[in-house]
Each structure stands twice: as C-alpha cells, then as structure tokens.
Design a protein around this motif. Sequence first.
Motif, PDB file in Angstrom:
ATOM      1  N   PHE A  71       0.919  -1.122   0.044  1.00 10.41           N
ATOM      2  CA  PHE A  71      -0.031   0.111  -0.088  1.00 10.41           C
ATOM      3  C   PHE A  71       0.892   1.272  -0.061  1.00 10.41           C
ATOM      4  O   PHE A  71       0.672   2.273  -0.521  1.00 10.41           O
ATOM      5  N   VAL A  72       1.844   1.199   0.732  1.00 12.52           N
ATOM      6  CA  VAL A  72       2.959   2.430   0.992  1.00 12.52           C
ATOM      7  C   VAL A  72       3.192   2.852  -0.296  1.00 12.52           C
ATOM      8  O   VAL A  72       3.514   3.824  -1.008  1.00 12.52           O
ATOM      9  N   LEU A  73       3.939   1.480  -1.219  1.00 13.01           N
ATOM     10  CA  LEU A  73       4.480   1.861  -2.385  1.00 13.01           C
ATOM     11  C   LEU A  73       3.619   2.282  -3.433  1.00 13.01           C
ATOM     12  O   LEU A  73       3.941   3.102  -4.428  1.00 13.01           O
ATOM     13  N   LEU A  74       2.303   1.684  -3.293  1.00 15.63           N
ATOM     14  CA  LEU A  74       1.511   1.986  -4.264  1.00 15.63           C
ATOM     15  C   LEU A  74       0.993   3.366  -4.394  1.00 15.63           C
ATOM     16  O   LEU A  74       0.602   4.019  -5.459  1.00 15.63           O
ATOM     17  N   ILE A  75       1.050   4.133  -3.306  1.00 15.52           N
ATOM     18  CA  ILE A  75       0.608   5.555  -3.381  1.00 15.52           C
ATOM     19  C   ILE A  75       1.896   6.367  -3.715  1.00 15.52           C
ATOM     20  O   ILE A  75       1.985   7.600  -3.646  1.00 15.52           O
ATOM     21  N   GLY A  76       3.126   5.881  -3.964  1.00 16.67           N
ATOM     22  CA  GLY A  76       4.250   6.405  -4.426  1.00 16.67           C
ATOM     23  C   GLY A  76       5.227   6.905  -3.334  1.00 16.67           C
ATOM     24  O   GLY A  76       6.032   7.751  -3.404  1.00 16.67           O
ATOM     25  N   GLU A  77       5.128   6.164  -1.861  1.00 14.60           N
ATOM     26  CA  GLU A  77       5.713   6.621  -1.035  1.00 14.60           C
ATOM     27  C   GLU A  77       6.738   5.396  -0.437  1.00 14.60           C
ATOM     28  O   GLU A  77       6.732   4.279  -0.873  1.00 14.60           O
ATOM     29  N   ILE A  78       7.205   5.576   0.585  1.00 13.07           N
ATOM     30  CA  ILE A  78       8.248   4.384   1.157  1.00 13.07           C
ATOM     31  C   ILE A  78       8.333   4.633   2.879  1.00 13.07           C
ATOM     32  O   ILE A  78       8.032   5.675   3.254  1.00 13.07           O
ATOM     33  N   ASP A  79       8.478   3.399   3.653  1.00 10.17           N
ATOM     34  CA  ASP A  79       8.671   3.440   4.714  1.00 10.17           C
ATOM     35  C   ASP A  79       9.881   2.519   5.178  1.00 10.17           C
ATOM     36  O   ASP A  79       9.480   1.394   5.047  1.00 10.17           O
ATOM     37  N   ILE A  80      10.938   3.145   5.543  1.00 10.27           N
ATOM     38  CA  ILE A  80      11.955   2.172   5.987  1.00 10.27           C
ATOM     39  C   ILE A  80      12.307   2.068   7.502  1.00 10.27           C
ATOM     40  O   ILE A  80      13.504   1.851   7.948  1.00 10.27           O
ATOM     41  N   ILE A 123       1.508  11.471  10.614  1.00  9.04           N
ATOM     42  CA  ILE A 123       1.353  12.683  11.168  1.00  9.04           C
ATOM     43  C   ILE A 123       2.408  13.732  10.605  1.00  9.04           C
ATOM     44  O   ILE A 123       1.911  14.718  10.108  1.00  9.04           O
ATOM     45  N   ILE A 124       3.824  13.342  10.782  1.00  9.24           N
ATOM     46  CA  ILE A 124       4.743  13.928  10.193  1.00  9.24           C
ATOM     47  C   ILE A 124       4.504  14.584   8.827  1.00  9.24           C
ATOM     48  O   ILE A 124       4.898  15.477   8.387  1.00  9.24           O
ATOM     49  N   LEU A 125       4.288  13.304   7.957  1.00  5.48           N
ATOM     50  CA  LEU A 125       4.498  13.585   6.405  1.00  5.48           C
ATOM     51  C   LEU A 125       3.164  14.457   6.134  1.00  5.48           C
ATOM     52  O   LEU A 125       3.313  15.238   5.101  1.00  5.48           O
ATOM     53  N   VAL A 126       2.022  14.361   6.833  1.00  3.68           N
ATOM     54  CA  VAL A 126       1.035  14.848   6.361  1.00  3.68           C
ATOM     55  C   VAL A 126       1.025  16.454   7.025  1.00  3.68           C
ATOM     56  O   VAL A 126       0.682  17.471   6.173  1.00  3.68           O
ATOM     57  N   MET A 134      11.144   9.138   2.363  1.00  3.32           N
ATOM     58  CA  MET A 134      12.539   8.274   2.872  1.00  3.32           C
ATOM     59  C   MET A 134      13.403   8.826   3.794  1.00  3.32           C
ATOM     60  O   MET A 134      13.595   8.384   4.708  1.00  3.32           O
ATOM     61  N   ILE A 135      13.399  10.223   3.865  1.00  7.87           N
ATOM     62  CA  ILE A 135      14.149  11.037   4.796  1.00  7.87           C
ATOM     63  C   ILE A 135      13.164  10.937   6.089  1.00  7.87           C
ATOM     64  O   ILE A 135      14.274  10.623   7.169  1.00  7.87           O
ATOM     65  N   VAL A 136      12.264  11.224   6.305  1.00  9.40           N
ATOM     66  CA  VAL A 136      11.441  11.248   7.439  1.00  9.40           C
ATOM     67  C   VAL A 136      11.221  10.005   8.272  1.00  9.40           C
ATOM     68  O   VAL A 136      11.788   9.712   9.178  1.00  9.40           O
ATOM     69  N   THR A 137      11.226   8.685   7.315  1.00  9.39           N
ATOM     70  CA  THR A 137      11.113   7.387   7.924  1.00  9.39           C
ATOM     71  C   THR A 137      12.758   6.799   8.171  1.00  9.39           C
ATOM     72  O   THR A 137      12.787   6.052   9.113  1.00  9.39           O
ATOM     73  N   LEU A 138      13.544   7.484   7.691  1.00  7.62           N
ATOM     74  CA  LEU A 138      14.796   7.298   7.993  1.00  7.62           C
ATOM     75  C   LEU A 138      15.218   7.666   9.199  1.00  7.62           C
ATOM     76  O   LEU A 138      15.927   7.172  10.206  1.00  7.62           O
TER      77      LEU A 138
END
Length: 338
Positions: A71-80, A123-126, A134-138
């Motif tokens: 789901f995360v990748l499908l909306i064009g984002e990433i969670d590392i 919440i941070i990304l919104v 990528m930077i936020v989840t890093l």
Amino acid sequence: MAGKSGRVISAEQKFSLNKFLFRWETFLVIVFIAVNIMNITISNRYWSVNGLFNATNTFLCVAFLTLPMCFVLLIGEIDISVGSQVALSAVILGVSFNAGCPMWLSLIIAVAVGALCGLLNGIILVTFHELNPMIVTLGTQILFRGIAEIILKDQATGGFTSVKWFSKLYWGKVGGVVPIMFLVFVVCAIIFGVVMHKSTFGRRMFAVGSNQQAAKYSGIHIPKMRIIIYTLAGLFSGICAIFVAAQMGSARPNIGTGYEMDAIGMCVLGGVLTDGGKGNFIGAMIAVFLLGFLEYGLGLVNISSNIMMVVKGVLLIFAVMVPNLKFGKLHKRDSETV
C-alpha cells in the motif's frame, strides 16, 4: 450495448494470450517453479510437506510487513522504519510482560506501540507535506531503534517461555502440519488483496499513486489516506514483533534489522512500482514465497548468506530492469492500439 447503428460497445477486454504470457506475474510463477526444481535437485531434504511448511516460518515474519508495504509503495511513498518499529514493539512487549502485565495485554500494548509509530510517521508527513518520506522514515528508523536501545541497552528481555501458548503462535501447527502463523498470514493476505483490487479504498490508492494532483482534485482525501496506510504499516510491525518474540522466546533492540529492505524487495520483485500507481498484490505474494523458498533451499546445502544476498540483489535489479524493457514495450504497444 447496441446503438442505432448496430455497433456493439463493450467495456470488457478480450482475453489476450500474448498479454497473459508476458505478464510479470506469469514470469514470476515460471521462476518460482524453476527455483523449486533447482531445490529438489540440489537437496533430497527439500521436497516434503512438513519441510516446506517449516520453511514458511523462516520468512513469514518479514512477509507480514510486505502486506502494508504494498500500500505504501502503491501511493508512491516508502517506509524504511518498519524494522525499527518491530524492534521497539518487541522490546515494549518484553518490558510490559516482565513488569507484571498478563501476556494478552502485553500483546495488545506491542501492537498499539507499532500502530503509534506508524501514526507518527503519517502525522509528520501530512503536517510537513514537503518532506520526503524516505528522509522522514530514515529519521524515525533511527529514533525508534534508539528508544529500544535506551530501554534495554545491549540486554535482552524474556521470560516468554513461562507462557506455553505464546510460543505456539510461531511454533504451533494445526493438524501437526500447517503452521498457525501460515494460516494467519493467508487470512491477512486475502484481506489485503481484496482491499487493494476490489475496494474503493484500493482504487483511490492507485489514483493517488498515478497522479496525486488529479486524485486531490477528484475529491480523494489524501492526508487521511496516508495516515491510515502508515498506521497500518506500524500495526503490522507490531504483529511481526509478536511472532519474532514467540520464535526467539525473548526480545532484543537489534531484532528486525534489515526487515524493511526485505519487505520492500519482495514488493518490488512482485511488480509493485516504487514510484506508485502500479502493482499487483498477487505478484508480491508470489515474490514472498519465491525469495523465501530460494533462501531456504540454498540454506539446505549450506550456501553462505553472502551468496544469498548476491542472488537476491541480482533478482531485484532484474525485476526493476525487465518491466522497462520487454514488458514496458509490450504495455506501450497495447496502449497505442487502444
């Protein structure tokens, strides 16, 4: 539907053998069959029902993370940060249990911690929508694992073996053959697959990943969707932590290291594009078992982990290249004929 001119208009697409054979999922099935043939050839211990079901236990913990990662990748984002969320959830599970909480309550707390970690990412990304996921989840990856290390330092927390039913979440089997974890994963995978391809929420995810601006102006509440998806990723990190803790009988701050890359790799190999808007959930699930059984088979003949990493790396590079070559050209040709 027939008009006055007698012409028939149909919204259904005719079956195309050429398109079917060149589907990425078809190619993955062929590779999956080839991997199993290779494993049977190199080890006579591979082909047994008990052995194959036991093999699933070695990779299904990570596979739980691939479900929301699609789901995360499908909306064009990433969670590392999901690997660190697993570590923090497992540590909190151990700490709360040893503080006197009953195991069932400790499990709820662990899942809640994972969900809160994912909610924080969302919440941070919104709130700061200009920031790169990528930077936020890093940053949160380092934060969550740092908190886990502050709590336990280099120690482990355990005592889970005193609760006999807990270890059965990982080691238990239905009918003495099918692992409980496998059945849980299948149920979760079916739910995620239906949501992704058969629900309004799924169609909205594809729309957001394809063109976020167009999706916004069509009335899709993108911030709400992002928060839900990242929270879901955290929730399943907590679930993953439970199975890992049940496997090990303890929890350490360093567990879950590299899980995020494995989960992302399985999704990418399955055909879910990292820039969003395209992917097939079935392909991702085939990739989970393809990579899992490949690693299990090579492990039976004592192939080193370094060689396994090279093999998986080559597969992922191939997965990224091929759709842009053969499969990409076919898709372009089909689009031009419409």
